[in-house]
Each structure stands twice: as structure tokens, then as C-alpha cells.
Design a protein around this motif. Sequence first.
Motif, PDB file in Angstrom:
ATOM      1  N   VAL A 111       0.832  -1.201   0.000  1.00  0.00           N
ATOM      2  CA  VAL A 111       0.000   0.000   0.000  1.00  0.00           C
ATOM      3  C   VAL A 111       0.869   1.255   0.000  1.00  0.00           C
ATOM      4  CG1 VAL A 111      -1.714   1.324   1.299  1.00  0.00           C
ATOM      5  CG2 VAL A 111      -1.941  -1.159   1.115  1.00  0.00           C
ATOM      6  N   ALA A 112       1.926   1.235   0.819  1.00  0.00           N
ATOM      7  CA  ALA A 112       2.803   2.405   0.914  1.00  0.00           C
ATOM      8  C   ALA A 112       3.558   2.655  -0.390  1.00  0.00           C
ATOM      9  CB  ALA A 112       3.787   2.215   2.065  1.00  0.00           C
ATOM     10  N   ALA A 113       4.048   1.581  -1.008  1.00  0.00           N
ATOM     11  CA  ALA A 113       4.840   1.728  -2.229  1.00  0.00           C
ATOM     12  C   ALA A 113       3.961   1.912  -3.461  1.00  0.00           C
ATOM     13  CB  ALA A 113       5.737   0.514  -2.425  1.00  0.00           C
ATOM     14  N   GLY A 114       2.765   1.360  -3.418  1.00  0.00           N
ATOM     15  CA  GLY A 114       1.895   1.430  -4.589  1.00  0.00           C
ATOM     16  C   GLY A 114       2.408   0.609  -5.747  1.00  0.00           C
ATOM     17  N   SER A 115       3.285  -0.348  -5.460  1.00  0.00           N
ATOM     18  CA  SER A 115       3.883  -1.164  -6.509  1.00  0.00           C
ATOM     19  C   SER A 115       4.422  -2.452  -5.890  1.00  0.00           C
ATOM     20  CB  SER A 115       5.030  -0.402  -7.177  1.00  0.00           C
ATOM     21  OG  SER A 115       6.166  -0.352  -6.327  1.00  0.00           O
ATOM     22  N   ALA A 116       5.023  -3.296  -6.744  1.00  0.00           N
ATOM     23  CA  ALA A 116       5.627  -4.540  -6.248  1.00  0.00           C
ATOM     24  C   ALA A 116       7.086  -4.333  -5.869  1.00  0.00           C
ATOM     25  CB  ALA A 116       5.510  -5.630  -7.316  1.00  0.00           C
ATOM     26  N   ASN A 117       7.549  -3.106  -5.898  1.00  0.00           N
ATOM     27  CA  ASN A 117       8.931  -2.792  -5.532  1.00  0.00           C
ATOM     28  C   ASN A 117       9.019  -2.584  -4.022  1.00  0.00           C
ATOM     29  OD1 ASN A 117      11.639  -2.165  -5.718  1.00  0.00           O
ATOM     30  ND2 ASN A 117      11.280  -0.019  -6.254  1.00  0.00           N
ATOM     31  N   ILE A 118       8.943  -3.691  -3.289  1.00  0.00           N
ATOM     32  CA  ILE A 118       8.943  -3.642  -1.826  1.00  0.00           C
ATOM     33  C   ILE A 118      10.096  -4.468  -1.273  1.00  0.00           C
ATOM     34  CG2 ILE A 118       6.467  -3.209  -1.617  1.00  0.00           C
ATOM     35  CD1 ILE A 118       6.017  -6.169  -1.198  1.00  0.00           C
ATOM     36  N   ASP A 119      10.488  -4.158  -0.045  1.00  0.00           N
ATOM     37  CA  ASP A 119      11.627  -4.837   0.570  1.00  0.00           C
ATOM     38  C   ASP A 119      11.278  -6.250   1.015  1.00  0.00           C
ATOM     39  OD1 ASP A 119      13.219  -2.585   0.262  1.00  0.00           O
ATOM     40  OD2 ASP A 119      12.677  -1.767   2.221  1.00  0.00           O
ATOM     41  N   THR A 120      12.289  -7.109   1.019  1.00  0.00           N
ATOM     42  CA  THR A 120      12.131  -8.472   1.506  1.00  0.00           C
ATOM     43  C   THR A 120      12.076  -8.457   3.030  1.00  0.00           C
ATOM     44  OG1 THR A 120      13.324  -9.407  -0.379  1.00  0.00           O
ATOM     45  CG2 THR A 120      13.204 -10.757   1.614  1.00  0.00           C
ATOM     46  N   VAL A 121      11.127  -9.180   3.589  1.00  0.00           N
ATOM     47  CA  VAL A 121      11.019  -9.294   5.041  1.00  0.00           C
ATOM     48  C   VAL A 121      12.059 -10.293   5.521  1.00  0.00           C
ATOM     49  CG1 VAL A 121       9.554  -9.978   6.973  1.00  0.00           C
ATOM     50  CG2 VAL A 121       8.569  -8.718   5.048  1.00  0.00           C
ATOM     51  N   SER A 122      12.848  -9.899   6.501  1.00  0.00           N
ATOM     52  CA  SER A 122      13.902 -10.758   7.033  1.00  0.00           C
ATOM     53  C   SER A 122      13.326 -12.082   7.535  1.00  0.00           C
ATOM     54  CB  SER A 122      14.615 -10.034   8.188  1.00  0.00           C
ATOM     55  OG  SER A 122      15.617 -10.855   8.741  1.00  0.00           O
ATOM     56  N   GLY A 123      13.936 -13.175   7.118  1.00  0.00           N
ATOM     57  CA  GLY A 123      13.502 -14.501   7.540  1.00  0.00           C
ATOM     58  C   GLY A 123      12.352 -15.055   6.736  1.00  0.00           C
ATOM     59  N   ALA A 124      11.899 -14.304   5.728  1.00  0.00           N
ATOM     60  CA  ALA A 124      10.769 -14.758   4.912  1.00  0.00           C
ATOM     61  C   ALA A 124      11.054 -14.491   3.434  1.00  0.00           C
ATOM     62  CB  ALA A 124       9.492 -14.044   5.343  1.00  0.00           C
ATOM     63  N   THR A 125      12.236 -14.897   3.009  1.00  0.00           N
ATOM     64  CA  THR A 125      12.666 -14.612   1.639  1.00  0.00           C
ATOM     65  C   THR A 125      11.765 -15.247   0.595  1.00  0.00           C
ATOM     66  OG1 THR A 125      14.955 -14.504   2.396  1.00  0.00           O
ATOM     67  CG2 THR A 125      14.603 -14.755   0.035  1.00  0.00           C
ATOM     68  N   PHE A 126      11.442 -16.522   0.757  1.00  0.00           N
ATOM     69  CA  PHE A 126      10.622 -17.214  -0.240  1.00  0.00           C
ATOM     70  C   PHE A 126       9.201 -16.656  -0.278  1.00  0.00           C
ATOM     71  CE2 PHE A 126      13.947 -20.397   0.743  1.00  0.00           C
ATOM     72  CZ  PHE A 126      14.439 -20.597  -0.537  1.00  0.00           C
ATOM     73  N   THR A 127       8.651 -16.414   0.907  1.00  0.00           N
ATOM     74  CA  THR A 127       7.303 -15.847   0.970  1.00  0.00           C
ATOM     75  C   THR A 127       7.269 -14.468   0.322  1.00  0.00           C
ATOM     76  OG1 THR A 127       6.708 -17.072   2.977  1.00  0.00           O
ATOM     77  CG2 THR A 127       5.466 -15.063   2.525  1.00  0.00           C
ATOM     78  N   THR A 128       8.294 -13.663   0.589  1.00  0.00           N
ATOM     79  CA  THR A 128       8.348 -12.316   0.010  1.00  0.00           C
ATOM     80  C   THR A 128       8.422 -12.369  -1.515  1.00  0.00           C
ATOM     81  OG1 THR A 128       9.478 -11.439   1.968  1.00  0.00           O
ATOM     82  CG2 THR A 128       9.614 -10.144  -0.045  1.00  0.00           C
ATOM     83  N   GLU A 129       9.274 -13.242  -2.035  1.00  0.00           N
ATOM     84  CA  GLU A 129       9.419 -13.331  -3.478  1.00  0.00           C
ATOM     85  C   GLU A 129       8.115 -13.766  -4.146  1.00  0.00           C
ATOM     86  OE1 GLU A 129      11.993 -12.293  -5.434  1.00  0.00           O
ATOM     87  OE2 GLU A 129      12.565 -11.471  -3.491  1.00  0.00           O
ATOM     88  N   GLY A 130       7.449 -14.748  -3.533  1.00  0.00           N
ATOM     89  CA  GLY A 130       6.162 -15.184  -4.066  1.00  0.00           C
ATOM     90  C   GLY A 130       5.125 -14.080  -3.992  1.00  0.00           C
ATOM     91  N   TYR A 131       5.146 -13.347  -2.881  1.00  0.00           N
ATOM     92  CA  TYR A 131       4.202 -12.247  -2.676  1.00  0.00           C
ATOM     93  C   TYR A 131       4.391 -11.179  -3.753  1.00  0.00           C
ATOM     94  CZ  TYR A 131       1.596  -8.605  -0.143  1.00  0.00           C
ATOM     95  OH  TYR A 131       0.687  -7.641   0.234  1.00  0.00           O
ATOM     96  N   LYS A 132       5.639 -10.816  -4.006  1.00  0.00           N
ATOM     97  CA  LYS A 132       5.929  -9.757  -4.980  1.00  0.00           C
ATOM     98  C   LYS A 132       5.500 -10.164  -6.398  1.00  0.00           C
ATOM     99  CE  LYS A 132      10.048  -7.755  -4.458  1.00  0.00           C
ATOM    100  NZ  LYS A 132      11.491  -7.621  -4.167  1.00  0.00           N
TER     101      LYS A 132
END
Length: 376
Positions: A111-132
Amino acid sequence: MRKSHPLRRVVLATAATVSGIVLLLTLKPGSDPDSQAAGAAQQGAAQAGAAAAATGTYTGDAVDTQYGPVQVRVTLAAGKITQADAVQAPKGGQSDQITANAVPKLNQAAVAAGSANIDTVSGATFTTEGYKKSLQSAIDKANAGAGASQGAGNAAPVTGVFTGDAADTEYGAIQVRITVKDNRITKSETVQQPKGGQSDQITGNAVPKLNKDVVAKQSVQIDTVSGATYTTEGYKKSLQSAIDKANASAGAAQEAGGQASQSPEAGAQDPGAEQGGNGGSGAAQASGTFTGDTVQTDYGPVQVRITVAGGKITKAEAVQQPKGGQSDQVNGNAIPKLNQAAVAAGSADIDAVSGATYTSGGYKESLQSALDQAGV
């Protein structure tokens, strides 16, 4: 008991703008975030190429990760992401803890970025990549939906029957069908619901209340029925899916209308196709995705979903089919043939597959139900 996550209110409305009609079924955004977050969202949306007029709910593709699928749904208002939710996220074991920590952060970041250009959450690399990836897919769909609406001109209000995807719960699947007339939900009902034992009593009490609440509130922002938390949660997911399909059908109808207006020769050759007669125009212009009723067979349920464009079946698939034991082999052979036959015939008048009589019978019955919904 688990609390179901609140969903933003859905409002069915016609929104004509100078640049054209945006999606007819839209989500009403909640209160705006603080001014800094709002500015960042607007800037990010512009950089991401999100269409300025995009309004509605868009669900990205499910992305498989090492720990399970991730799927993101976003709500946009005038090209700005106002809400992001994970429809699916890895579950079980340590994944529950990781997901519970990561997903809220990812939702907020989207919501803050308004895009898929968001930071990876520490300890959740795979989930973050799938989310993006899923988030980007949702944004792409918003772009496509808004693009289809540009220059489409005034379109008729959405009317039709839309069946949501079946949502699995701990007590069984639940699936919702809505009837929409002139952009308003006039009826909501369950195609499937948990059955057997105590479930019969619970759903017998809960489902009528949920159906009534949907029509009254015209949204997925309905109250959880006491004692039926899982059923309510599944109901709301399937309901949102049905509304998404209504959105998609609106966009498809606008695009089809735009193409027709650019093809005067087609109109000249077959003026009756536009003018109709005995309801012919509705069938000729039918576009969207329609899911037939679930049909019980001796070996398990069969349910068919069809995609229709300009009154023609372009795709047929089995949402449900008998499974386990010999059924896997029988249906692995039969279903592809039935799907192909449905597209080729453009109707439910297809031959039964040898050795799969029960599956074929259920398939044809569910297919006819889907065709009835489409008016084909």
C-alpha cells in the motif's frame, strides 16, 4: 476461534469518466492512510505503470514457493492501491509463525509503495518473493482492466449470474453464487457448503443469514455468524471471487463492445445479431467465466467452468472431478477429452467418453448449468 480478517466494503456501481467506463463493480476504499503514505502510493503507482483510472479488486496469480503457494489480492481506487491481502500464504509448522509476521508487513509495504517494488522481510525470503510476483500479477491485471475500459463509452449495467471459486474450510468446501441485476446483487446462495454431522445444523443456521446479509449490504463486509466462523470465512472468500468474476465480465463485455463498434462490416452482414430477437442478442454477446452446478456422481462430484467470449466457448475445465483409486486414471483420460469436446461443440451435446459414463454424465449436466448461466 480464529477471527476472520475484515474485508473492505464492496459497492456495485456504474462509474462513467471522461476517459471511459472503469470497472462497474468496485470496492469502496476505506479511510486514506497518512499524507506521506498516500503520496508514496500515488508516486509508486505512477512509476509502476498502474492505470490512473483503475478501480476495483484484482487477484494476482498464485505463485508456488518451497513452502507453499502465495497469492495476493489488491484493491485500487483511481489507480491507487488502498488495500493488499494475501489470499493464500504458506501454512503449517514454522510457516505459520513466519507468515503471521511477514504478510502484514508485506501488505502494508504494498500500500505504501503502490507497486511490487517492496523490501524483503527478514527470515521470509521465499514468501516475500512469491508475494511480490503475485502482487505484480494483480497490478498487471489492473492495468489490463483499466486499458480495456478506455474509450469503451457507456456500457450497460452488469447483469448475470456469477459463481465464486470453492473455498476449502476445515469442515468442507463452500461455494457462493450471486445474481446481479443492473449492478446490484439481488440474490446470494451456496452451491456447496459443509455437510454431515453437526455441520448440517451449523450451516442450516448460518448460510441463510449470510445470504440475506450479502443482499442487504451489497458487499463482502458481512458479519461473522456466531458458531460458524470457518463457514463464514469460506463464504466471504468465495463471495469475493464471484464479485471478481463480475468485474471481469464487465471488462470483457466492454472490450467486446468496443471491437464490435469498430467492425461495421460485421454489423452490416448480420444486423440481426445486434438487434437480437427472442433474446438472441444476449447469447451472441455473452462474455465471461461461468461455473456450473456441482453434480454428484457415484464416484464423486463433477463441476465444470467455461470461459465464453462473444457467445462462444473458448475454454472448458473441470473444477471438481472424482478422485482416488481408479478414478484418477479414468478421469485423467476422460476430462481432457470432455473439455476439448465442449469447446468444439459449443454446447453440452457431447459424446460420453468410453469407460467414464458417470463422469461424462455429471460433466455434461454441470456444463449445461454453466451454459444456462451464460445464456448461450
